[in-house]
Design a protein around this motif. Sequence first.
Motif, mmCIF file in Angstrom:
data_model
loop_
_atom_site.group_PDB
_atom_site.id
_atom_site.type_symbol
_atom_site.label_atom_id
_atom_site.label_comp_id
_atom_site.label_asym_id
_atom_site.label_seq_id
_atom_site.Cartn_x
_atom_site.Cartn_y
_atom_site.Cartn_z
ATOM 1 N N GLY A 10 0.817 -1.216 0.000
ATOM 2 C CA GLY A 10 0.000 0.000 0.000
ATOM 3 C C GLY A 10 0.846 1.259 0.000
ATOM 4 N N VAL A 11 1.956 1.249 0.742
ATOM 5 C CA VAL A 11 2.844 2.415 0.790
ATOM 6 C C VAL A 11 3.481 2.635 -0.578
ATOM 7 C CG1 VAL A 11 4.955 3.350 1.822
ATOM 8 C CG2 VAL A 11 3.242 2.256 3.264
ATOM 9 N N GLN A 12 3.887 1.556 -1.259
ATOM 10 C CA GLN A 12 4.470 1.675 -2.594
ATOM 11 C C GLN A 12 3.456 2.285 -3.560
ATOM 12 O OE1 GLN A 12 3.719 -0.688 -5.390
ATOM 13 N NE2 GLN A 12 5.372 -0.092 -6.738
ATOM 14 N N GLN A 13 2.221 1.815 -3.517
ATOM 15 C CA GLN A 13 1.178 2.372 -4.383
ATOM 16 C C GLN A 13 0.899 3.831 -4.044
ATOM 17 O OE1 GLN A 13 -2.247 -0.200 -4.252
ATOM 18 N NE2 GLN A 13 -1.044 -1.996 -4.805
ATOM 19 N N LEU A 14 0.880 4.170 -2.750
ATOM 20 C CA LEU A 14 0.666 5.553 -2.333
ATOM 21 C C LEU A 14 1.786 6.455 -2.838
ATOM 22 C CD1 LEU A 14 -0.777 7.749 -0.633
ATOM 23 C CD2 LEU A 14 0.645 7.018 1.290
ATOM 24 N N LEU A 15 3.034 5.997 -2.709
ATOM 25 C CA LEU A 15 4.162 6.800 -3.194
ATOM 26 C C LEU A 15 4.073 7.026 -4.701
ATOM 27 C CD1 LEU A 15 7.159 5.483 -1.088
ATOM 28 C CD2 LEU A 15 6.334 7.833 -1.200
ATOM 29 N N ASN A 16 3.749 5.984 -5.454
ATOM 30 C CA ASN A 16 3.602 6.151 -6.903
ATOM 31 C C ASN A 16 2.491 7.147 -7.216
ATOM 32 O OD1 ASN A 16 5.688 4.522 -7.867
ATOM 33 N ND2 ASN A 16 4.442 2.674 -7.699
ATOM 34 N N HIS A 17 1.394 7.064 -6.492
ATOM 35 C CA HIS A 17 0.277 7.996 -6.688
ATOM 36 C C HIS A 17 0.702 9.429 -6.350
ATOM 37 C CE1 HIS A 17 -3.817 9.545 -6.677
ATOM 38 N NE2 HIS A 17 -3.579 10.040 -5.472
ATOM 39 N N MET A 18 1.435 9.587 -5.247
ATOM 40 C CA MET A 18 1.872 10.925 -4.841
ATOM 41 C C MET A 18 2.858 11.516 -5.851
ATOM 42 S SD MET A 18 0.122 11.554 -2.196
ATOM 43 C CE MET A 18 0.860 13.130 -1.871
ATOM 44 N N VAL A 19 3.728 10.696 -6.423
ATOM 45 C CA VAL A 19 4.669 11.174 -7.438
ATOM 46 C C VAL A 19 3.901 11.659 -8.665
ATOM 47 C CG1 VAL A 19 6.464 10.422 -9.063
ATOM 48 C CG2 VAL A 19 6.632 9.814 -6.647
ATOM 49 N N GLU A 20 2.894 10.905 -9.090
ATOM 50 C CA GLU A 20 2.079 11.320 -10.239
ATOM 51 C C GLU A 20 1.307 12.596 -9.931
ATOM 52 O OE1 GLU A 20 -0.370 8.069 -11.504
ATOM 53 O OE2 GLU A 20 1.361 6.741 -11.758
ATOM 54 N N GLU A 21 0.722 12.682 -8.738
ATOM 55 C CA GLU A 21 -0.010 13.895 -8.344
ATOM 56 C C GLU A 21 0.903 15.110 -8.315
ATOM 57 O OE1 GLU A 21 -2.117 14.049 -4.617
ATOM 58 O OE2 GLU A 21 -3.777 12.897 -5.464
ATOM 59 N N ASP A 22 2.112 14.931 -7.817
ATOM 60 C CA ASP A 22 3.071 16.030 -7.761
ATOM 61 C C ASP A 22 3.447 16.480 -9.168
ATOM 62 O OD1 ASP A 22 4.936 17.709 -6.090
ATOM 63 O OD2 ASP A 22 6.418 16.665 -7.332
ATOM 64 N N ALA A 23 3.642 15.532 -10.077
ATOM 65 C CA ALA A 23 3.960 15.892 -11.469
ATOM 66 C C ALA A 23 2.800 16.653 -12.096
ATOM 67 C CB ALA A 23 4.282 14.638 -12.273
ATOM 68 N N ASP A 24 1.570 16.223 -11.844
ATOM 69 C CA ASP A 24 0.395 16.935 -12.374
ATOM 70 C C ASP A 24 0.299 18.344 -11.791
ATOM 71 O OD1 ASP A 24 -0.256 14.689 -13.822
ATOM 72 O OD2 ASP A 24 -1.838 14.020 -12.438
ATOM 73 N N ARG A 25 0.539 18.476 -10.491
ATOM 74 C CA ARG A 25 0.481 19.785 -9.839
ATOM 75 C C ARG A 25 1.528 20.726 -10.436
ATOM 76 N NH1 ARG A 25 3.469 22.000 -5.867
ATOM 77 N NH2 ARG A 25 4.500 20.023 -5.403
ATOM 78 N N ARG A 26 2.731 20.218 -10.628
ATOM 79 C CA ARG A 26 3.795 21.039 -11.215
ATOM 80 C C ARG A 26 3.468 21.433 -12.655
ATOM 81 N NH1 ARG A 26 8.502 21.182 -8.301
ATOM 82 N NH2 ARG A 26 8.592 19.787 -6.517
ATOM 83 N N ALA A 27 2.883 20.521 -13.405
ATOM 84 C CA ALA A 27 2.514 20.822 -14.794
ATOM 85 C C ALA A 27 1.431 21.895 -14.838
ATOM 86 C CB ALA A 27 2.036 19.553 -15.498
ATOM 87 N N GLN A 28 0.471 21.820 -13.944
ATOM 88 C CA GLN A 28 -0.596 22.830 -13.899
ATOM 89 C C GLN A 28 -0.039 24.184 -13.493
ATOM 90 O OE1 GLN A 28 -3.540 21.195 -11.295
ATOM 91 N NE2 GLN A 28 -4.473 19.946 -12.898
ATOM 92 N N GLU A 29 0.886 24.191 -12.531
ATOM 93 C CA GLU A 29 1.492 25.456 -12.115
ATOM 94 C C GLU A 29 2.256 26.097 -13.264
ATOM 95 O OE1 GLU A 29 3.991 24.733 -8.760
ATOM 96 O OE2 GLU A 29 2.309 24.533 -7.364
#
Length: 188
Positions: free
Chosen positions: A149-168
């Motif tokens: 679950g932690v591995q999946q959460l980290l992968n999700h957080m990395v993708e969310e961070d990339a999306d946030r940076r792209a939107q910014e």
Amino acid sequence: MAYPAKLLADDEEVVRHLHPHWLTVFWPIVAFLVLVGLGSFGAALIPEGSNQGVYRLVVVVLAVLLAVAFVVVPLLKWRTTHYVITTHRILYRVGILSRTGRDIGLSRITDVSYTQTLWDRIINSGKITIETAGEGGSTIWSAIPDSDGVQQLLNHMVEEDADRRAQESAGYIGQYYRGETGPVPPQR
């Protein structure tokens, strides 16, 4: 216990705060129970006499010293080991008297994997390996509860961070082309 907010940026939130799996403190607790039993038994075996109090004190001091080494220190190590996942980075802190820490921005993470032995699968634990861009190399977190679950959460957080940076960056580029003035985009 919540992770100290003073270590986080204004727009940063703790997503998950972990300690090593609780079974890492199983043997220290067993050692405590054994030490109490052996110490009590040893103190009871001392024959009556003028030195009985001194010998019992020696048994108690020995039991306390062993308890510090085999119970207190491992429990403190467990309690002072922090694996923290936030909305912007991951943090690792460990140490009782001296501390060691590492912060890794989510944007620097290139791969997250986990490994579980058969025993780890039974107790729902495992090892997380975090690969990063740059010279830091890989970071290994051991005895992580719910490592899958932690591995999946980290992968999700990395993708969310990339999306946030792209939107910014898209917002700043749109302002630039529309001729709007605004804050200068942060340099990363």
